[in-house]
Write a protein that holds these residues in place. Sequence first.
Motif, PDB file in Angstrom:
ATOM      1  N   GLY A  54       0.816  -1.207   0.000  1.00 33.32           N
ATOM      2  CA  GLY A  54       0.000   0.000   0.000  1.00 33.32           C
ATOM      3  C   GLY A  54       0.850   1.256   0.000  1.00 33.32           C
ATOM      4  O   GLY A  54       0.548   2.231  -0.716  1.00 33.32           O
ATOM      5  N   GLU A  55       1.933   1.265   0.785  1.00 34.35           N
ATOM      6  CA  GLU A  55       2.831   2.420   0.833  1.00 34.35           C
ATOM      7  C   GLU A  55       3.588   2.594  -0.477  1.00 34.35           C
ATOM      8  O   GLU A  55       3.787   3.723  -0.946  1.00 34.35           O
ATOM      9  CB  GLU A  55       3.798   2.266   1.997  1.00 34.35           C
ATOM     10  CG  GLU A  55       3.120   2.398   3.357  1.00 34.35           C
ATOM     11  CD  GLU A  55       4.013   1.962   4.501  1.00 34.35           C
ATOM     12  OE1 GLU A  55       3.758   2.399   5.636  1.00 34.35           O
ATOM     13  OE2 GLU A  55       4.961   1.170   4.269  1.00 34.35           O
ATOM     14  N   ASP A  61       2.022   6.811  -6.791  1.00 30.61           N
ATOM     15  CA  ASP A  61       1.049   7.846  -7.166  1.00 30.61           C
ATOM     16  C   ASP A  61       1.630   9.243  -6.999  1.00 30.61           C
ATOM     17  O   ASP A  61       1.406  10.132  -7.828  1.00 30.61           O
ATOM     18  CB  ASP A  61      -0.218   7.709  -6.319  1.00 30.61           C
ATOM     19  CG  ASP A  61      -1.085   6.527  -6.743  1.00 30.61           C
ATOM     20  OD1 ASP A  61      -0.909   6.051  -7.883  1.00 30.61           O
ATOM     21  OD2 ASP A  61      -1.924   6.090  -5.940  1.00 30.61           O
ATOM     22  N   ILE A  62       2.367   9.461  -5.917  1.00 26.76           N
ATOM     23  CA  ILE A  62       2.969  10.776  -5.671  1.00 26.76           C
ATOM     24  C   ILE A  62       3.936  11.142  -6.793  1.00 26.76           C
ATOM     25  O   ILE A  62       3.928  12.268  -7.307  1.00 26.76           O
ATOM     26  CB  ILE A  62       3.681  10.791  -4.308  1.00 26.76           C
ATOM     27  CG1 ILE A  62       2.653  10.770  -3.174  1.00 26.76           C
ATOM     28  CG2 ILE A  62       4.594  12.001  -4.173  1.00 26.76           C
ATOM     29  CD1 ILE A  62       3.267  10.601  -1.803  1.00 26.76           C
ATOM     30  N   ILE A  85      12.128   1.863  -7.550  1.00 27.46           N
ATOM     31  CA  ILE A  85      11.074   0.940  -7.958  1.00 27.46           C
ATOM     32  C   ILE A  85       9.772   1.708  -8.191  1.00 27.46           C
ATOM     33  O   ILE A  85       9.076   1.495  -9.190  1.00 27.46           O
ATOM     34  CB  ILE A  85      10.864  -0.158  -6.892  1.00 27.46           C
ATOM     35  CG1 ILE A  85      12.195  -0.852  -6.546  1.00 27.46           C
ATOM     36  CG2 ILE A  85       9.831  -1.166  -7.376  1.00 27.46           C
ATOM     37  CD1 ILE A  85      12.926  -1.460  -7.707  1.00 27.46           C
ATOM     38  N   ALA A  86       9.438   2.622  -7.278  1.00 33.34           N
ATOM     39  CA  ALA A  86       8.216   3.410  -7.421  1.00 33.34           C
ATOM     40  C   ALA A  86       8.267   4.286  -8.664  1.00 33.34           C
ATOM     41  O   ALA A  86       7.245   4.491  -9.334  1.00 33.34           O
ATOM     42  CB  ALA A  86       8.000   4.272  -6.174  1.00 33.34           C
ATOM     43  N   LEU A 152      -2.231  15.373  -8.523  1.00 27.80           N
ATOM     44  CA  LEU A 152      -3.108  14.957  -9.616  1.00 27.80           C
ATOM     45  C   LEU A 152      -3.169  13.441  -9.622  1.00 27.80           C
ATOM     46  O   LEU A 152      -2.137  12.772  -9.676  1.00 27.80           O
ATOM     47  CB  LEU A 152      -2.571  15.464 -10.960  1.00 27.80           C
ATOM     48  CG  LEU A 152      -3.269  14.969 -12.232  1.00 27.80           C
ATOM     49  CD1 LEU A 152      -4.689  15.539 -12.278  1.00 27.80           C
ATOM     50  CD2 LEU A 152      -2.487  15.383 -13.466  1.00 27.80           C
ATOM     51  N   LYS A 153      -4.342  12.885  -9.527  1.00 27.83           N
ATOM     52  CA  LYS A 153      -4.505  11.426  -9.542  1.00 27.83           C
ATOM     53  C   LYS A 153      -4.454  10.951 -10.980  1.00 27.83           C
ATOM     54  O   LYS A 153      -5.325  11.286 -11.792  1.00 27.83           O
ATOM     55  CB  LYS A 153      -5.852  11.037  -8.916  1.00 27.83           C
ATOM     56  CG  LYS A 153      -6.079   9.539  -8.806  1.00 27.83           C
ATOM     57  CD  LYS A 153      -5.213   8.914  -7.745  1.00 27.83           C
ATOM     58  CE  LYS A 153      -5.558   7.445  -7.542  1.00 27.83           C
ATOM     59  NZ  LYS A 153      -4.698   6.808  -6.530  1.00 27.83           N
ATOM     60  N   ARG A 154      -3.408  10.212 -11.319  1.00 34.11           N
ATOM     61  CA  ARG A 154      -3.235   9.747 -12.693  1.00 34.11           C
ATOM     62  C   ARG A 154      -4.042   8.485 -12.927  1.00 34.11           C
ATOM     63  O   ARG A 154      -4.053   7.565 -12.106  1.00 34.11           O
ATOM     64  CB  ARG A 154      -1.760   9.464 -13.002  1.00 34.11           C
ATOM     65  CG  ARG A 154      -0.851  10.666 -12.858  1.00 34.11           C
ATOM     66  CD  ARG A 154      -1.163  11.753 -13.872  1.00 34.11           C
ATOM     67  NE  ARG A 154      -0.897  11.328 -15.226  1.00 34.11           N
ATOM     68  CZ  ARG A 154       0.142  11.750 -15.955  1.00 34.11           C
ATOM     69  NH1 ARG A 154       1.000  12.619 -15.441  1.00 34.11           N
ATOM     70  NH2 ARG A 154       0.315  11.342 -17.184  1.00 34.11           N
TER      71      ARG A 154
END
Length: 514
Positions: A54-55, A61-62, A85-86, A152-154
Amino acid sequence: MINAVIPCKKRITRGRIKMNELTMNSIYSLFEHTVSEHRNETAIIENDRTMTFGELSGLTDIIAATFPEKITSVGIVMSHRAEMIASMLAVLKCGARYVPAEPEFPAGRIRCMMKEAEVDFILTENPFTNKLTGFPVRLTDCEICGIKTPALKRTAALEPSLPAYVLYTSGTTGTPKGVCVTNRNVCHYVRAFEHEFHPAAGDIMLQYSVCSFDIFVEEVFASLLNGAALAIPSAEDKENVRSLMKFIERHGVTMLSGFPYLLAEMNHLPEIPASLRLLISGGDVLRHAYVNRLLAQAEVYNTYGPSETTVCASYYRCNGGTVLADGTYPIGYPVKGCSIRILDTDGNELPDGTAGEICIYGDGVSLGYIGEHKEENKVFEHLSDGGVMYRSGDMGYILPDGSIAFLHRRDTQIMIYGKRVEIMEVESRLYHCKGVEQAVVRAFTDESGLSYMTAYIVPADQNIKVSEVQKELANHLTEFMIPEFIVKVTHIPLNSNGKPDTEKLPVVMKAGNF
């Protein structure tokens, strides 16, 4: 120690395998599915922190929210950590492809890669910006600091045919050659890996490889997308095999994928951490001498697959397996969703036992080369049934049990006194010599342009005599096949991809004969 499950032998499939329904996903959609099932379970392990699925999703997303609205290609030049990785997942979420390069790569090589891949910008960290002059950069260690929620949520791009990454390999023209791999290709491999090795929540994969080699793809995506965690050691942990084993033991790592030379180092240890259940060798030939003591401690697999076919095209379980006459293991059977044929130069399939070119079909065959190397895409042959065959340039043959034996690269022959010599044959024979622990053979040319060979050996016995080695070689090789020079070294230096680094080996110069 987890008991091994012996997989059934698989006969080579003579033809193209239809696309499995599960491969019709994108990497990010599989990641979203994994997050939904394992949100509070560990995804990333570092020495000083852990991160749940989840993290990791939140961090992705960030980072994605900081990108421009439309992107197609993004460079990644970062330290190995959760943010790296993120960042890759963020690029994939936006429907773009990532182009990875290690910060330690020469600046000229990084520039060549990023320019040819036409990156929109490069995700990096402050210490590495000096190597990226001329490219737009975004700093993952500054620009996302303090951001708690995405600006902004992509919306995730879920098209399987979209390119996922470009990996650069050595090119014959002197410039690196970029291979473009799709989301569909990677999802295929994730399922092939799961089918063979059964990774699951509770498993922990070591992230040891450099980001520019496809072992990295196996480490990251075959673990995370199957619910397993990824353990990322520090540079200090990777300094030597003993410090690496301490990291593995400290964090309970269960799966390790690497080059055979890493396994060879582990093989000399009194024992390996008990948590390790699976050792995967890839990227070069695996010799029995590299793993003979490891076989009793974990499952050991030999794998084969060019980057052009997405990580691995075949697997071979070494425990209880066959050791070939040259001391190497077979490369095994095609992975799920893949088929392999042995063809002659005219494209005719050869009977079992007859040497020919290893040709690969199926869901892992990539889009091919980009940029100036596009003309080399002739090795990808489009078939009448809509499939694609990749001509690997590797030679092999089918064994009686249906597995495949790897012989050598088609282009590793040299001429000595007008006679053909396979360097790998000479190298293989050296491993049979008494007192030789490791060996590498390399070809050079003298002042007259004629080829000669130098052998580099790590002796098991410091009192080893060159004359005795030459005498043993002479029992099996013709005179012109015996290296002119034998150099004793303390170790075989490896490059960032884990292969013997020829440039770090001393060159014995030879005058010409005329």
